[in-house]
Design an enzyme around this catalytic site. Structure first.
Site, PDB file in Angstrom:
ATOM      1  N   GLU A  65       0.861  -1.191   0.000  1.00 46.53           N
ATOM      2  CA  GLU A  65       0.000   0.000   0.000  1.00 46.53           C
ATOM      3  C   GLU A  65       0.894   1.237   0.000  1.00 46.53           C
ATOM      4  OE1 GLU A  65      -3.185   0.360   2.930  1.00 46.53           O
ATOM      5  OE2 GLU A  65      -3.202   2.528   2.569  1.00 46.53           O
ATOM      6  N   ASP A 117      10.433   6.935  -0.372  1.00 46.98           N
ATOM      7  CA  ASP A 117       9.752   7.173  -1.643  1.00 46.98           C
ATOM      8  C   ASP A 117       9.387   5.841  -2.308  1.00 46.98           C
ATOM      9  OD1 ASP A 117       8.940   7.995  -4.136  1.00 46.98           O
ATOM     10  OD2 ASP A 117      10.708   9.221  -4.548  1.00 46.98           O
ATOM     11  N   ASP A 140      -1.827  12.285  -3.050  1.00 49.14           N
ATOM     12  CA  ASP A 140      -1.880  13.755  -3.074  1.00 49.14           C
ATOM     13  C   ASP A 140      -2.337  14.217  -4.457  1.00 49.14           C
ATOM     14  OD1 ASP A 140      -0.843  14.277  -0.414  1.00 49.14           O
ATOM     15  OD2 ASP A 140       1.044  13.473  -1.148  1.00 49.14           O
ATOM     16  N   LYS A 144      -3.386  22.118  -8.529  1.00 50.90           N
ATOM     17  CA  LYS A 144      -3.019  23.192  -9.459  1.00 50.90           C
ATOM     18  C   LYS A 144      -2.322  22.618 -10.690  1.00 50.90           C
ATOM     19  CE  LYS A 144      -2.461  26.815  -6.029  1.00 50.90           C
ATOM     20  NZ  LYS A 144      -1.521  27.474  -5.147  1.00 50.90           N
ATOM     21  N   ASP A 176     -10.674  11.119  -4.812  1.00 49.84           N
ATOM     22  CA  ASP A 176     -11.895  11.926  -4.770  1.00 49.84           C
ATOM     23  C   ASP A 176     -11.760  13.147  -5.683  1.00 49.84           C
ATOM     24  OD1 ASP A 176      -9.886  12.685  -2.896  1.00 49.84           O
ATOM     25  OD2 ASP A 176     -11.261  14.139  -2.036  1.00 49.84           O
ATOM     26  N   THR A 211     -12.977   6.322   5.342  1.00 43.42           N
ATOM     27  CA  THR A 211     -12.203   7.056   6.353  1.00 43.42           C
ATOM     28  C   THR A 211     -12.859   8.410   6.615  1.00 43.42           C
ATOM     29  OG1 THR A 211     -10.859   8.043   4.635  1.00 43.42           O
ATOM     30  CG2 THR A 211     -10.039   6.004   5.605  1.00 43.42           C
ATOM     31  N   LYS A 212     -12.380   9.072   7.700  1.00 37.47           N
ATOM     32  CA  LYS A 212     -12.864  10.426   8.000  1.00 37.47           C
ATOM     33  C   LYS A 212     -12.581  11.339   6.807  1.00 37.47           C
ATOM     34  CE  LYS A 212     -11.767  10.083  12.845  1.00 37.47           C
ATOM     35  NZ  LYS A 212     -10.496  10.074  13.518  1.00 37.47           N
ATOM     36  N   PHE A 213     -11.403  11.153   6.242  1.00 36.43           N
ATOM     37  CA  PHE A 213     -10.960  11.935   5.091  1.00 36.43           C
ATOM     38  C   PHE A 213     -11.952  11.787   3.920  1.00 36.43           C
ATOM     39  CE2 PHE A 213      -8.515  11.680   1.119  1.00 36.43           C
ATOM     40  CZ  PHE A 213      -7.894  12.909   1.109  1.00 36.43           C
ATOM     41  N   GLU A 214     -12.361  10.544   3.655  1.00 36.74           N
ATOM     42  CA  GLU A 214     -13.272  10.310   2.528  1.00 36.74           C
ATOM     43  C   GLU A 214     -14.668  10.837   2.837  1.00 36.74           C
ATOM     44  OE1 GLU A 214     -13.438   6.254   1.192  1.00 36.74           O
ATOM     45  OE2 GLU A 214     -14.713   6.760  -0.501  1.00 36.74           O
TER      46      GLU A 214
END
Ligand SMILES: C[S@@+](CC[C@H](N)C(=O)[O-])C[C@H]1O[C@@H](n2cnc3c(N)ncnc32)[C@H](O)[C@@H]1O
Length: 234
Positions: A65, A117, A140, A144, A176, A211-214
């Site tokens: 992952e 990385d 990420d 922009k 997303d 997740t909370k993020f999603e």
């Protein structure tokens, strides 16, 4: 030129690769206590493929992952898939420390972590055909336009990733950001070693935790899209 060099030449050298971040006291203690057992730093790996069977102490399908973040999804999926050797990589130390805390609380034995990385890991320390699956959830987005070159999902990166998958192995991405999702679909579809398991987007698998993020993204009107491709034979 190595595969890693090829990818790195396209990506600008960005500071997030060296992302540090301040750890909480609890995270710092977890790091001191368990990182030597559960984690390794990519820049300190010996040359050549990492011997994951020895590290996990068993032979099992190896799942990578990329970008485990704060480890919410990672810990739940590692728990749900005890038969896999679950390897998480991120550059963000507090996130990895939080994942250690989750792994300890859940008693996970099939999870190991790398800090560094993912491109270097895949290019220099992952044998061709050695991965049963790769997951890249909510990378990420670099929204922009002038930053799009920093996005991980680019043709050279996907070619490298596909070469490391075993035949039948899967790459599962989710984002997303609608426009990044389009880019992922285009790049994955253009890689001859991969075949889309679905006609376009994959149905959202119910086993991928929300997740909370999603949830926050959904509230803000950004709908997640999943993509699942499979490695074909050469
Ligand atoms: C937006 S966060 C998503 C985290 C997590 N997957 C989630 O769904 O909550 C992206 C993560 O990818 C990590 N990351 C970015 N580039 C990376 C790279 N080249 N190698 C490893 N991790 C990377 C970042 O540090 C960050 O934790």
């Amino acid at each position: 030129m190595t595969p890693t060099d090829q990818v790195s030449r396209k990506r600008s050298i960005v500071s997030f690769v060296h992302r540090g971040g301040r750890m909480t006291v609890g995270q710092d203690r977890a790091w001191q206590r368990s990182w030597p057992r559960l984690g390794k730093q990519v820049p300190e790996l010996p040359p050549g493929p990492l011997d994951t069977d020895s590290w996990f102490g068993r032979e099992a399908p190896l799942l990578l992952e990329i970008g485990s973040g704060m480890g919410e999804t990672t810990s739940l999926l590692a728990q749900a898939e005890p038969g896999t050797n679950y390897l998480a990589i991120d550059v963000y130390q507090p996130g990895l420390a939080q994942l250690i805390l989750r792994a300890e609380a859940m008693g996970l034995t099939n999870l190991r972590m790398l800090r560094g990385d993912a491109v270097v890991l895949l290019g220099a320390h992952t044998a061709p055909g050695s991965l049963s699956a790769v997951r890249l959830f909510f990378p990420d987005p670099w929204p922009k336009k002038k930053h799009h070159k920093r996005r991980l999902v680019q043709p050279d990166f996907v070619a490298l990733l596909a070469s490391r998958l075993a035949p039948g192995g899967t790459v599962h991405m989710a984002t997303d950001w609608a426009e990044y999702a389009d880019q992922m679909l285009e790049v994955l579809s253009g890689q001859p070693l991969l075949r889309n398991r679905f006609d376009g987007w994959a149905p959202r698998p119910d086993w991928r935790p929300v997740t909370k993020f999603e949830s926050r993204a959904q509230e803000e009107g950004r709908i997640s899209r999943d993509l699942i491709f499979e490695r074909v034979n050469d």
